[in-house]
Design an enzyme around this catalytic site. Structure first.
Site, short mmCIF file in Angstrom:
data_model
loop_
_atom_site.label_atom_id
_atom_site.label_comp_id
_atom_site.label_asym_id
_atom_site.label_seq_id
_atom_site.Cartn_x
_atom_site.Cartn_y
_atom_site.Cartn_z
N ARG A 87 42.60 -22.75 -49.42
CA ARG A 87 41.32 -22.67 -48.00
C ARG A 87 40.55 -23.55 -48.19
O ARG A 87 39.74 -24.55 -47.62
CB ARG A 87 42.24 -22.25 -46.76
CG ARG A 87 43.07 -21.91 -46.20
CD ARG A 87 42.88 -20.88 -44.75
NE ARG A 87 44.13 -20.90 -44.46
CZ ARG A 87 45.54 -20.10 -44.89
NH1 ARG A 87 45.42 -19.29 -45.87
NH2 ARG A 87 47.13 -19.93 -44.01
N ASP A 147 48.22 -15.32 -38.23
CA ASP A 147 48.82 -14.13 -38.85
C ASP A 147 49.02 -13.63 -38.46
O ASP A 147 50.13 -12.77 -39.25
CB ASP A 147 47.67 -14.11 -39.92
CG ASP A 147 46.57 -14.93 -40.87
OD1 ASP A 147 46.86 -14.98 -41.75
OD2 ASP A 147 45.78 -15.95 -40.09
N ARG A 150 52.76 -14.26 -37.70
CA ARG A 150 53.34 -13.63 -38.74
C ARG A 150 54.03 -12.19 -38.80
O ARG A 150 54.90 -11.65 -39.53
CB ARG A 150 52.86 -14.08 -39.60
CG ARG A 150 53.15 -16.01 -39.65
CD ARG A 150 51.56 -16.90 -41.28
NE ARG A 150 51.69 -18.11 -40.81
CZ ARG A 150 51.45 -18.87 -41.67
NH1 ARG A 150 50.19 -18.45 -42.02
NH2 ARG A 150 51.36 -19.97 -41.91
N HIS A 174 40.80 -15.75 -42.33
CA HIS A 174 42.54 -16.55 -42.18
C HIS A 174 42.60 -17.05 -43.68
O HIS A 174 42.46 -17.98 -44.22
CB HIS A 174 41.84 -17.80 -41.37
CG HIS A 174 43.96 -17.89 -41.28
ND1 HIS A 174 45.00 -18.22 -40.97
CD2 HIS A 174 44.01 -19.69 -41.39
CE1 HIS A 174 45.24 -19.04 -41.32
NE2 HIS A 174 45.27 -19.40 -41.28
#
Length: 315
Positions: A87, A147, A150, A174
C-alpha cells in the site's frame, strides 16, 4: 433517515460501494463521480436498472458540483494496488490525485462527512485532514474497519461462534504494522483465552488460538485476494456501507476508523486506527481501550512507520 451520498471514483471499490448502497436503505440519493465519464455512466445505468426491486432511489453520474448538499462523501479515487505491491508504494501517486480532487469536492460539499477509502488510507486521511480545511470531526478514514472484520471472520471460523458475539479489534496502520490488542479481545464478555478454556470444559474439540497466525491471516488476506482475483472490493464495500450507516444513525457507535491523533497513547500528528466513537456528527473522540505496555508500544511503532512515510511525500 436516508442520506445523499456522493462517491468519488467509479473503479471496482467505488462502483461496488454504490451498488451495495443501492440495495440498502442508507441513501435516498447516490451520486457517482469519476474522470472516466463513459465508465461512470455505465456503472450508474447498470446499478439503476436493478433498483426497481426496492423503494425509489436516485442514482446519477455527476460532476463535483452535483455533490452539493451531500450528507456523506466517500473518496475512493486512486491507482489500485497491483499484485505484490504494498500500500505504501502507492503513496505519492494517490496523494497527488487526492490533492487535485480535494479543493473541488470540499467547495461543493463543505458540510458533508468525508469517508476516505483510497489507499494507503491512513496517509490519505492525514493528507486530506491537512489540506481540506475542514474540521477534523468531519473526516473519517476507513482505517482498520476491514481488518477488524477479517479478524472477526477468522475468530468466528476458529471458535465456531457468531461474528456478532466477537468484540476484538485491529489497531494501527491499515497495513503491515497493524496488530491485535489481545488484552481487549472478548467473546461476549469473556476474554479470548478464557473462551477457549470454557469450550474445552464443555467438551468441545477446539485448538488453542494461534495469535500470530491469526494476525498473519488478517494482514495477508488482501494480498491473497488480489493474487487470486486481481482486486478486493466486496468486503471493503460492506465495511464502508456499515460506516455510512453509523454516520447516518441517531446515536454513536464504536469503530476502528482512522483519524488524527492528539496525544492518545503518546501519539501526535498522524492518522491511524484505534477504538473511536463515531456517529451523526462524525468523529466524537477516541475511546481508551485497555492495552498492556507491549501493545501500546506496537501502536506507537505503527505510528512511527506511518510518520516515516509522511516525511517522504510531497504534501
Amino acid at each position: 433517515m436516508s442520506s445523499k451520498i456522493t462517491i468519488i471514483g467509479a473503479g471496482s471499490v467505488g462502483a461496488t460501494i454504490a451498488y451495495t448502497l443501492s440495495t440498502q436503505d442508507i441513501a435516498s440519493e447516490i451520486v457517482l463521480i469519476d474522470i472516466n465519464k463513459q465508465k461512470v455512466e455505465g456503472e450508474v445505468l447498470d446499478i439503476a436498472q436493478g433498483t426497481c426491486f426496492r423503494d425509489p432511489i436516485a442514482i446519477t453520474a455527476g460532476e463535483y458540483a452535483d455533490a452539493k448538499d451531500s450528507d456523506i462523501v466517500i473518496i475512493t479515487s486512486g491507482i489500485a494496488r497491483k499484485p505484490g505491491q504494498t500500500r505504501i508504494e502507492l503513496t505519492q501517486t494517490n496523494v497527488d490525485i487526492l490533492k487535485s480532487i480535494t479543493p473541488e469536492i470540499v467547495a461543493a460539499a463543505p458540510n458533508a462527512l468525508y469517508v476516505i477509502v483510497s489507499n494507503p488510507v491512513d496517509i490519505m486521511t492525514y493528507v486530506f485532514t491537512k489540506i481540506s480545511g475542514l474540521p477534523e470531526n468531519q473526516i473519517v478514514g476507513s482505517g482498520t474497519l476491514l481488518d477488524t472484520a477479517r479478524l472477526r471472520c477468522g475468530l468466528s471460523e476458529h471458535f465456531k461462534v457468531a461474528q456478532k458475539n466477537i468484540h476484538a479489534y485491529v489497531f494501527g496502520e491499515h497495513g503491515d504494522t497493524s496488530f491485535v490488542p489481545w488484552t481487549g479481545a472478548y467473546i461476549s464478555g469473556v476474554s479470548v483465552d478464557e473462551y477457549y478454556k470454557l469450550l474445552r470444559s464443555m467438551g468441545r474439540d477446539v485448538e488453542e488460538l494461534d495469535k500470530p497466525g491469526m494476525l498473519e491471516y488478517v494482514q495477508k488476506s488482501g494480498g491473497r485476494i488480489i493474487a487470486n482475483k486481481g482486486a478486493t472490493f466486496y468486503a471493503i464495500s460492506a465495511a464502508v456501507c456499515k460506516l455510512c450507516s453509523i454516520l447516518s444513525s441517531s446515536s454513536d457507535s464504536m469503530a476502528t476508523v482512522s483519524s488524527m491523533m492528539h496525544g492518545e497513547y503518546g501519539i501526535e500528528d498522524v492518522c491511524l486506527s484505534t477504538l473511536t466513537l463515531v456517529g451523526p456528527e462524525g468523529i466524537r473522540g477516541k475511546v481508551p481501550m485497555r492495552m498492556n505496555k507491549g501493545e501500546i508500544e506496537q501502536l506507537q511503532a505503527s505510528a512511527n512507520a506511518l510518520k516515516a512515510v509522511i516525511a517522504q511525500i510531497d504534501l
